[in-house]
Design a protein around this motif. Sequence first.
Motif, PDB file in Angstrom:
ATOM      1  N   LYS A 351      10.653 -30.739   6.059  1.00 12.87           N
ATOM      2  CA  LYS A 351       9.764 -31.120   4.957  1.00 12.87           C
ATOM      3  C   LYS A 351       8.401 -31.630   5.435  1.00 12.87           C
ATOM      4  N   ARG A 352       8.305 -31.994   6.719  1.00  8.73           N
ATOM      5  CA  ARG A 352       7.072 -32.548   7.293  1.00  8.73           C
ATOM      6  C   ARG A 352       6.615 -33.820   6.578  1.00  8.73           C
ATOM      7  N   ARG A 353       7.538 -34.459   5.927  1.00  8.07           N
ATOM      8  CA  ARG A 353       7.340 -35.754   5.283  1.00  8.07           C
ATOM      9  C   ARG A 353       8.684 -36.467   5.246  1.00  8.07           C
ATOM     10  N   ALA A 354       8.645 -37.790   5.116  1.00  3.07           N
ATOM     11  CA  ALA A 354       9.895 -38.544   5.004  1.00  3.07           C
ATOM     12  C   ALA A 354       9.670 -39.755   4.121  1.00  3.07           C
ATOM     13  N   GLY A 355       9.030 -39.518   2.999  1.00  2.00           N
ATOM     14  CA  GLY A 355       8.769 -40.584   2.046  1.00  2.00           C
ATOM     15  C   GLY A 355       9.904 -40.761   1.062  1.00  2.00           C
ATOM     16  N   LEU A 356       9.677 -41.582   0.080  1.00  2.00           N
ATOM     17  CA  LEU A 356      10.706 -41.865  -0.917  1.00  2.00           C
ATOM     18  C   LEU A 356      11.135 -40.598  -1.649  1.00  2.00           C
ATOM     19  N   ASP A 357      10.205 -39.697  -1.885  1.00  2.00           N
ATOM     20  CA  ASP A 357      10.514 -38.471  -2.618  1.00  2.00           C
ATOM     21  C   ASP A 357      11.324 -37.484  -1.795  1.00  2.00           C
ATOM     22  N   GLU A 358      11.343 -37.655  -0.480  1.00  2.00           N
ATOM     23  CA  GLU A 358      12.108 -36.735   0.372  1.00  2.00           C
ATOM     24  C   GLU A 358      13.558 -37.174   0.546  1.00  2.00           C
ATOM     25  N   PHE A 359      13.825 -38.459   0.421  1.00  2.00           N
ATOM     26  CA  PHE A 359      15.197 -38.949   0.574  1.00  2.00           C
ATOM     27  C   PHE A 359      15.919 -38.849  -0.766  1.00  2.00           C
ATOM     28  N   ILE A 360      16.395 -37.640  -1.048  1.00  2.00           N
ATOM     29  CA  ILE A 360      17.072 -37.340  -2.311  1.00  2.00           C
ATOM     30  C   ILE A 360      18.310 -36.500  -2.023  1.00  2.00           C
ATOM     31  N   GLU A 361      19.219 -36.448  -2.989  1.00  2.00           N
ATOM     32  CA  GLU A 361      20.467 -35.701  -2.823  1.00  2.00           C
ATOM     33  C   GLU A 361      20.215 -34.228  -2.503  1.00  2.00           C
ATOM     34  N   GLU A 362      19.221 -33.656  -3.157  1.00  2.00           N
ATOM     35  CA  GLU A 362      18.929 -32.235  -2.947  1.00  2.00           C
ATOM     36  C   GLU A 362      18.649 -31.936  -1.483  1.00  2.00           C
ATOM     37  N   ASN A 363      17.865 -32.794  -0.830  1.00  2.00           N
ATOM     38  CA  ASN A 363      17.560 -32.578   0.584  1.00  2.00           C
ATOM     39  C   ASN A 363      18.740 -32.923   1.486  1.00  2.00           C
ATOM     40  N   LEU A 364      19.526 -33.924   1.091  1.00  2.00           N
ATOM     41  CA  LEU A 364      20.702 -34.283   1.887  1.00  2.00           C
ATOM     42  C   LEU A 364      21.648 -33.104   2.018  1.00  2.00           C
ATOM     43  N   ASN A 365      21.762 -32.326   0.953  1.00  2.00           N
ATOM     44  CA  ASN A 365      22.695 -31.193   0.928  1.00  2.00           C
ATOM     45  C   ASN A 365      22.018 -29.843   1.147  1.00  2.00           C
ATOM     46  N   ASP A 366      20.733 -29.876   1.478  1.00  2.00           N
ATOM     47  CA  ASP A 366      19.988 -28.639   1.692  1.00  2.00           C
ATOM     48  C   ASP A 366      20.501 -27.903   2.931  1.00  2.00           C
ATOM     49  N   ASP A 367      20.768 -26.607   2.791  1.00  2.00           N
ATOM     50  CA  ASP A 367      21.344 -25.829   3.900  1.00  2.00           C
ATOM     51  C   ASP A 367      20.430 -25.787   5.116  1.00  2.00           C
ATOM     52  N   ILE A 368      19.129 -25.702   4.884  1.00  3.33           N
ATOM     53  CA  ILE A 368      18.196 -25.627   6.008  1.00  3.33           C
ATOM     54  C   ILE A 368      18.146 -26.956   6.747  1.00  3.33           C
ATOM     55  N   VAL A 369      18.065 -28.064   5.984  1.00  4.34           N
ATOM     56  CA  VAL A 369      18.062 -29.390   6.611  1.00  4.34           C
ATOM     57  C   VAL A 369      19.357 -29.610   7.385  1.00  4.34           C
ATOM     58  N   ARG A 370      20.475 -29.222   6.799  1.00  9.69           N
ATOM     59  CA  ARG A 370      21.769 -29.394   7.459  1.00  9.69           C
ATOM     60  C   ARG A 370      21.861 -28.556   8.728  1.00  9.69           C
ATOM     61  N   ASP A 371      21.262 -27.367   8.695  1.00 13.89           N
ATOM     62  CA  ASP A 371      21.272 -26.514   9.888  1.00 13.89           C
ATOM     63  C   ASP A 371      20.504 -27.185  11.030  1.00 13.89           C
ATOM     64  N   ILE A 372      19.317 -27.715  10.737  1.00 15.82           N
ATOM     65  CA  ILE A 372      18.536 -28.408  11.760  1.00 15.82           C
ATOM     66  C   ILE A 372      19.247 -29.674  12.210  1.00 15.82           C
ATOM     67  N   LEU A 373      19.889 -30.373  11.275  1.00 14.74           N
ATOM     68  CA  LEU A 373      20.637 -31.585  11.609  1.00 14.74           C
ATOM     69  C   LEU A 373      21.631 -31.327  12.730  1.00 14.74           C
TER      70      LEU A 373
END
Length: 467
Positions: A351-373
């Motif tokens: 996301k190239r950001r990590a603000g309040l709007d980025e810490f949400i359920e949608e991103n927690l379960n996002d396949d791309i984020v999980r892959d990088i994780l």
Amino acid sequence: MSNTKAMAEKLAEYVCDLRFVDLPERVVETTKVAFLDWLGNAVVGSQMPPAQIVSRVLAAQGVQEQQATIIGSLGLEKPLKIVGDRRLRATALWATLVNGSSSHIIELDDVHKASIIHAGTVVIPASLALAEHLHSSGRELIEAIVVGFDTCIRIGEAVTPAHYQYFHTTGTVGTFGAAAAAAKLLKLSVDETCHALGTAGTQAAGLWEFIETGAMSKHLHSGKAGYNGLLAAMLAKEGFTGALEILEGKRGFMNAMASSFDESKVLDRLGTRFTVLENCYKIHSSCRHTHHAIDLVIQLVSEHDLDPEEIQRIEVGTYQVALDITDNPNPTSVYDGKFSIQYCTALAAVKRRAGLDEFIEENLNDDIVRDILGKVRVFVDTDANERYPEKWGARVTIFTVDGQKLEALTDYPRGDFENPVSVEELKNKFTSLVKRYLDETVINELVSRSLSIDDLSDVSTFFNSIG
């Protein structure tokens, strides 16, 4: 008092002697910025479930006493009650508890590195609530905040890092800071202030076990530390006594709660070194121990315009304490994610950001984020570990699928006083946080009043006629 002065007595003398007119202009201006940053956290945090629970418990006790403002509302669906006559008020103690808890929820509150404490979340709500109740001036409020910061930060430095292994410093040494601030506003004598610090120390509490399950206890630490410190000062004013050697005594705070400590740090340069100037501000909505990695990942993916599919793996080397707190390769909730250096790294890469709007359920379960994780590896970096806690450093290396090795390192995350964000950036941070709840006119007025609070003759009017 004995002929040999206890540490608490020397701190008490400082608390009693400090005067606004003797403060350097930079200290005053920095304290006002700290107040504004705290207020933004409190406004948004007040709308989150933990603060709402604390508020509902307050409501059940009755709020007959109209001493201080509760920044948030009582029901999850209700708007903020800080507008005109509709705002909710309660005792200074309850206001401190609720507002302090609210300000330590969204993980965007201040931090002091060497003491590892979020001093603002304890000292400022206690100071504000009592200043409202006493009709103190804005200058008296600033005096209280300054001595509160200096007291808890110095004690925190003395016991860090050993104390931090089990104890959340904000909840423990923060209690001393709130007591010192309240003693200043109550105009306690040196003897009374010593007793306030003694009673504060016996209430100092806050265990790290909450992190194992992401429990809400962390949010209560700041509110309860402020409440306990304020209570200690109020009791001292009425003649209640506390342990005079609460810090260095054989069964005192340092011996009981740290396997090693350095007493000299408590009084070093007291009165000439103002620790509020060393305050650090968050721009990412996560544990401060993740910010260096977030900064570096954003830097690298932006400089090289990397898409997630181009990343083979990411290595993060940092100090041991950061991993003790944030080594979590599989966070299961948004709050867990804020304390996972692996997740914060992955979120920043995608996301190239990590603000309040980025810490949400949608991103927690996002396949791309999980892959990088799954591609993030963490380890203790020897250099960073040796420099901690004076420097909160990290080294990040991104390996790409086409064979590149991209590396960056830092000792100072953005927002550190060595790598500062501007006042204008912090004003923008405040606006971006509270705009989801407050209209532009109210926001501008709160910013203006916060940054000129030293001109206020009566702090109880701070929230009057907002909007």
